[in-house]
Design a protein around this motif. Structure first.
Motif, PDB file in Angstrom:
ATOM      1  N   TYR A 195       2.618  -0.667   0.071  1.00  0.00           N
ATOM      2  CA  TYR A 195       2.504   0.181  -1.120  1.00  0.00           C
ATOM      3  C   TYR A 195       3.196  -0.477  -2.309  1.00  0.00           C
ATOM      4  O   TYR A 195       2.666  -0.487  -3.421  1.00  0.00           O
ATOM      5  N   CYS A 196       4.379  -1.033  -2.090  1.00  0.00           N
ATOM      6  CA  CYS A 196       5.090  -1.717  -3.172  1.00  0.00           C
ATOM      7  C   CYS A 196       4.283  -2.927  -3.644  1.00  0.00           C
ATOM      8  O   CYS A 196       4.145  -3.162  -4.845  1.00  0.00           O
ATOM      9  N   SER A 197       3.725  -3.677  -2.710  1.00  0.00           N
ATOM     10  CA  SER A 197       2.914  -4.846  -3.058  1.00  0.00           C
ATOM     11  C   SER A 197       1.683  -4.452  -3.858  1.00  0.00           C
ATOM     12  O   SER A 197       1.255  -5.186  -4.755  1.00  0.00           O
ATOM     13  N   ALA A 198       1.112  -3.289  -3.552  1.00  0.00           N
ATOM     14  CA  ALA A 198      -0.065  -2.816  -4.294  1.00  0.00           C
ATOM     15  C   ALA A 198       0.291  -2.574  -5.758  1.00  0.00           C
ATOM     16  O   ALA A 198      -0.520  -2.839  -6.650  1.00  0.00           O
ATOM     17  N   VAL A 199       1.490  -2.079  -5.999  1.00  0.00           N
ATOM     18  CA  VAL A 199       1.941  -1.892  -7.388  1.00  0.00           C
ATOM     19  C   VAL A 199       2.031  -3.258  -8.066  1.00  0.00           C
ATOM     20  O   VAL A 199       1.503  -3.458  -9.169  1.00  0.00           O
TER      21      VAL A 199
END
Length: 180
Positions: free
Chosen positions: A99-103
């Motif tokens: 999820y953090c990487s998607a940001v």
């Protein structure tokens, strides 16, 4: 089998039954061993499934389905609900990272023109600070950082909202758009 193995014997017009002490104990031990093996293997398989192919390969629908099937196996083996929940939790650190990487993938770093902002970006994402799963910033820290650099777009905000919900409740805000 000897007479000592028979714990209880019933003989009547409607019933013939026997309870054997050793076999009952062995059966209970076998079930316990099978549960232990299933728990161990489910943890490994769920973790491996979550970690593999994050940039291609099996889609999130198939991953959810596989986890659901493994959970059903544990339920059928009468593994307690708390243990099943603990087994399923092995995916949380990986999905949190995703999820953090998607940001991060949604951020247009080319918008950074001030050298100080570029330096701040590089420092924030330095491998001395962010070196893999478990070292990513939480959603609030990341949003503040991105806001300070004026990098929040509508898409970035949507992904931050997805990340925040997963971080706080371990739920998917948009299950059809999960980042894994």
């Amino acid at each position: 089998m000897t007479d000592n193995d028979v714990k209880k014997f019933i003989l009547s017009k409607s019933e013939i039954s026997a309870e054997f002490e050793n076999y009952k104990n062995e059966t209970s031990a076998t079930l316990s061993q099978l549960q232990s093996l299933a728990i161990s293997q489910a943890k490994f398989l769920i973790y491996q499934d979550a970690a593999s192919g994050r940039f291609g390969g099996v889609g999130s629908k198939e991953k959810f389905s596989a986890q659901s099937e493994m959970t059903k196996v544990l339920e059928n083996l009468k593994v307690d609900a708390e243990t099943i929940k603990e087994v399923s939790s092995v995916v949380y650190p990986i999905r949190h990272f995703d999820y953090c990487s998607a940001v991060t993938r949604a951020v247009n770093i080319n918008a950074l023109v001030d050298p100080k902002d570029v330096e701040a970006w590089n420092d924030f994402h330095s491998s001395n600070k962010r070196n893999g799963i478990g070292t990513e910033p939480d959603p609030d820290e990341y949003e503040k950082f991105l806001r300070d650099l004026r990098l929040i777009t509508d898409d970035v905000q949507e992904r931050l909202d997805d990340y925040r919900l997963f971080h706080e409740k371990k739920e998917h805000r948009r299950p059809d758009q999960t980042p894994f």
